[in-house]
Design a protein around this motif. Sequence first.
Motif, mmCIF file in Angstrom:
data_model
loop_
_atom_site.group_PDB
_atom_site.id
_atom_site.type_symbol
_atom_site.label_atom_id
_atom_site.label_comp_id
_atom_site.label_asym_id
_atom_site.label_seq_id
_atom_site.Cartn_x
_atom_site.Cartn_y
_atom_site.Cartn_z
ATOM 1 N N MET A 100 0.813 -1.212 0.000
ATOM 2 C CA MET A 100 0.000 0.000 0.000
ATOM 3 C C MET A 100 0.853 1.271 0.000
ATOM 4 O O MET A 100 0.403 2.317 -0.447
ATOM 5 N N LYS A 101 2.059 1.173 0.505
ATOM 6 C CA LYS A 101 2.932 2.349 0.566
ATOM 7 C C LYS A 101 3.763 2.549 -0.693
ATOM 8 O O LYS A 101 4.386 3.582 -0.861
ATOM 9 N N ASP A 102 3.784 1.561 -1.581
ATOM 10 C CA ASP A 102 4.586 1.642 -2.802
ATOM 11 C C ASP A 102 3.916 2.584 -3.795
ATOM 12 O O ASP A 102 2.841 2.275 -4.317
ATOM 13 N N PRO A 103 4.516 3.758 -4.097
ATOM 14 C CA PRO A 103 3.876 4.707 -5.010
ATOM 15 C C PRO A 103 3.718 4.163 -6.427
ATOM 16 O O PRO A 103 2.907 4.674 -7.194
ATOM 17 N N CYS A 104 4.453 3.119 -6.787
ATOM 18 C CA CYS A 104 4.281 2.516 -8.111
ATOM 19 C C CYS A 104 2.927 1.810 -8.229
ATOM 20 O O CYS A 104 2.476 1.510 -9.338
ATOM 21 N N ASN A 105 2.265 1.546 -7.107
ATOM 22 C CA ASN A 105 0.953 0.902 -7.136
ATOM 23 C C ASN A 105 -0.191 1.886 -7.340
ATOM 24 O O ASN A 105 -1.347 1.481 -7.404
ATOM 25 N N VAL A 106 0.130 3.161 -7.452
ATOM 26 C CA VAL A 106 -0.869 4.149 -7.855
ATOM 27 C C VAL A 106 -1.140 3.897 -9.339
ATOM 28 O O VAL A 106 -0.204 3.608 -10.099
ATOM 29 N N PRO A 107 -2.401 3.966 -9.788
ATOM 30 C CA PRO A 107 -2.666 3.734 -11.210
ATOM 31 C C PRO A 107 -1.762 4.598 -12.099
ATOM 32 O O PRO A 107 -1.510 5.770 -11.802
ATOM 33 N N LEU A 108 -1.285 3.995 -13.169
ATOM 34 C CA LEU A 108 -0.336 4.651 -14.068
ATOM 35 C C LEU A 108 -0.844 6.018 -14.528
ATOM 36 O O LEU A 108 -0.079 6.984 -14.591
ATOM 37 N N ALA A 109 -2.138 6.113 -14.796
ATOM 38 C CA ALA A 109 -2.717 7.376 -15.260
ATOM 39 C C ALA A 109 -2.647 8.479 -14.206
ATOM 40 O O ALA A 109 -2.758 9.660 -14.533
ATOM 41 N N GLN A 110 -2.456 8.112 -12.946
ATOM 42 C CA GLN A 110 -2.407 9.106 -11.869
ATOM 43 C C GLN A 110 -1.006 9.309 -11.309
ATOM 44 O O GLN A 110 -0.808 10.139 -10.430
ATOM 45 N N GLN A 111 -0.031 8.546 -11.774
ATOM 46 C CA GLN A 111 1.320 8.666 -11.225
ATOM 47 C C GLN A 111 1.962 10.014 -11.510
ATOM 48 O O GLN A 111 2.855 10.440 -10.771
ATOM 49 N N SER A 112 1.504 10.724 -12.515
ATOM 50 C CA SER A 112 2.126 12.007 -12.864
ATOM 51 C C SER A 112 2.065 13.009 -11.713
ATOM 52 O O SER A 112 2.964 13.845 -11.577
ATOM 53 N N ILE A 113 1.049 12.906 -10.864
ATOM 54 C CA ILE A 113 0.961 13.854 -9.741
ATOM 55 C C ILE A 113 1.993 13.535 -8.655
ATOM 56 O O ILE A 113 2.213 14.340 -7.760
ATOM 57 N N ILE A 115 5.182 12.868 -9.449
ATOM 58 C CA ILE A 115 6.488 13.198 -10.013
ATOM 59 C C ILE A 115 6.727 14.680 -9.781
ATOM 60 O O ILE A 115 5.858 15.496 -10.087
ATOM 61 N N PRO A 116 7.797 15.109 -9.205
ATOM 62 C CA PRO A 116 9.058 14.430 -8.946
ATOM 63 C C PRO A 116 9.173 13.825 -7.551
ATOM 64 O O PRO A 116 10.198 13.240 -7.229
ATOM 65 N N ASN A 117 8.163 13.980 -6.706
ATOM 66 C CA ASN A 117 8.295 13.450 -5.359
ATOM 67 C C ASN A 117 7.032 12.687 -4.994
ATOM 68 O O ASN A 117 5.958 13.289 -5.010
ATOM 69 N N PRO A 118 7.084 11.436 -4.725
ATOM 70 C CA PRO A 118 8.229 10.580 -4.443
ATOM 71 C C PRO A 118 8.787 9.842 -5.662
ATOM 72 O O PRO A 118 9.821 9.194 -5.562
ATOM 73 N N LEU A 119 8.100 9.921 -6.818
ATOM 74 C CA LEU A 119 8.588 9.206 -8.000
ATOM 75 C C LEU A 119 9.432 10.121 -8.881
ATOM 76 O O LEU A 119 9.144 11.307 -9.020
ATOM 77 N N SER A 120 10.449 9.551 -9.522
ATOM 78 C CA SER A 120 11.229 10.321 -10.502
ATOM 79 C C SER A 120 10.642 10.158 -11.898
ATOM 80 O O SER A 120 10.921 10.948 -12.792
ATOM 81 N N GLY A 121 9.812 9.143 -12.088
ATOM 82 C CA GLY A 121 9.127 8.880 -13.356
ATOM 83 C C GLY A 121 8.089 7.805 -13.116
ATOM 84 O O GLY A 121 7.986 7.260 -12.018
ATOM 85 N N THR A 122 7.324 7.499 -14.142
ATOM 86 C CA THR A 122 6.313 6.454 -13.978
ATOM 87 C C THR A 122 6.979 5.093 -13.807
ATOM 88 O O THR A 122 8.129 4.891 -14.210
ATOM 89 N N CYS A 123 6.270 4.154 -13.202
ATOM 90 C CA CYS A 123 6.823 2.827 -12.939
ATOM 91 C C CYS A 123 5.704 1.798 -12.924
ATOM 92 O O CYS A 123 4.552 2.127 -12.648
ATOM 93 N N PRO A 124 6.014 0.530 -13.208
ATOM 94 C CA PRO A 124 4.982 -0.510 -13.201
ATOM 95 C C PRO A 124 4.573 -0.886 -11.775
ATOM 96 O O PRO A 124 5.362 -0.795 -10.837
ATOM 97 N N SER A 125 3.340 -1.313 -11.638
ATOM 98 C CA SER A 125 2.827 -1.730 -10.340
ATOM 99 C C SER A 125 3.491 -3.014 -9.872
ATOM 100 O O SER A 125 3.776 -3.903 -10.662
ATOM 101 N N SER A 126 3.720 -3.099 -8.569
ATOM 102 C CA SER A 126 4.281 -4.328 -7.994
ATOM 103 C C SER A 126 3.178 -5.228 -7.420
ATOM 104 O O SER A 126 3.453 -6.316 -6.949
ATOM 105 N N TYR A 127 1.920 -4.760 -7.488
ATOM 106 C CA TYR A 127 0.794 -5.522 -6.937
ATOM 107 C C TYR A 127 -0.150 -5.861 -8.079
ATOM 108 O O TYR A 127 -0.655 -4.976 -8.765
ATOM 109 N N ALA A 128 -0.418 -7.131 -8.288
ATOM 110 C CA ALA A 128 -1.153 -7.585 -9.465
ATOM 111 C C ALA A 128 -2.669 -7.610 -9.290
ATOM 112 O O ALA A 128 -3.379 -8.009 -10.201
ATOM 113 N N PHE A 129 -3.179 -7.205 -8.141
ATOM 114 C CA PHE A 129 -4.606 -7.348 -7.884
ATOM 115 C C PHE A 129 -5.301 -6.007 -7.735
ATOM 116 O O PHE A 129 -4.698 -5.025 -7.314
#
Length: 171
Positions: A100-113, A115-129
């Motif tokens: 739940m704390k992994d920012p990569c698990n935020v939907p890809l379409a919403q990861q832009s918000i 960037i740049p903190n805490p993500l440096s760019g978009t990333c794939p989800s680590s949770y498959a469900f």
Amino acid sequence: MIIIPRLDMYHQVPHISTVPAKRGELVHLFVVNASLAIMPWEGVLMNHGLSTPALPAFDLRADHYDWGALAGAAGGLDVFMLDFQGSGLSPFPDRNIGVMKDPCNVPLAQQSILIPNPLSGTCPSSYAFQLINSQSDWSGARFGCRLHQRPSRRGQRALVSWSQGSLRIGP
């Protein structure tokens, strides 16, 4: 003045999960049944919103924040309050809070918000469900309705909710 004590029964009720991450597994949903009457004829199922579970929403027991359970029970209703799976005292689909704390698990379409903190760019989800969806919420609501359809009850039943809870019981 006669004071009738409020009878609260706290249950962990078995339910077959329809939450995508736990589909088909046995879980135990938390349900409170509050009543002042020995045999109330009418009932109400109270559904919480997305961010606040049943007890703090309807039965906080502080400064008159127990409006749901107290008012309903005082009015002679058989009050049921259900915590949907993933909320309150019902089980979470995955207790791995790190997921739940992994920012990569935020939907890809919403990861832009993010960037740049805490993500440096978009990333794939680590949770498959998917944690919950409308179908799993509707299944929980149907489950809650079946709980208060006891053979000894013949009166009206009501559904009470707000916010996301309104979508959970059907638009």
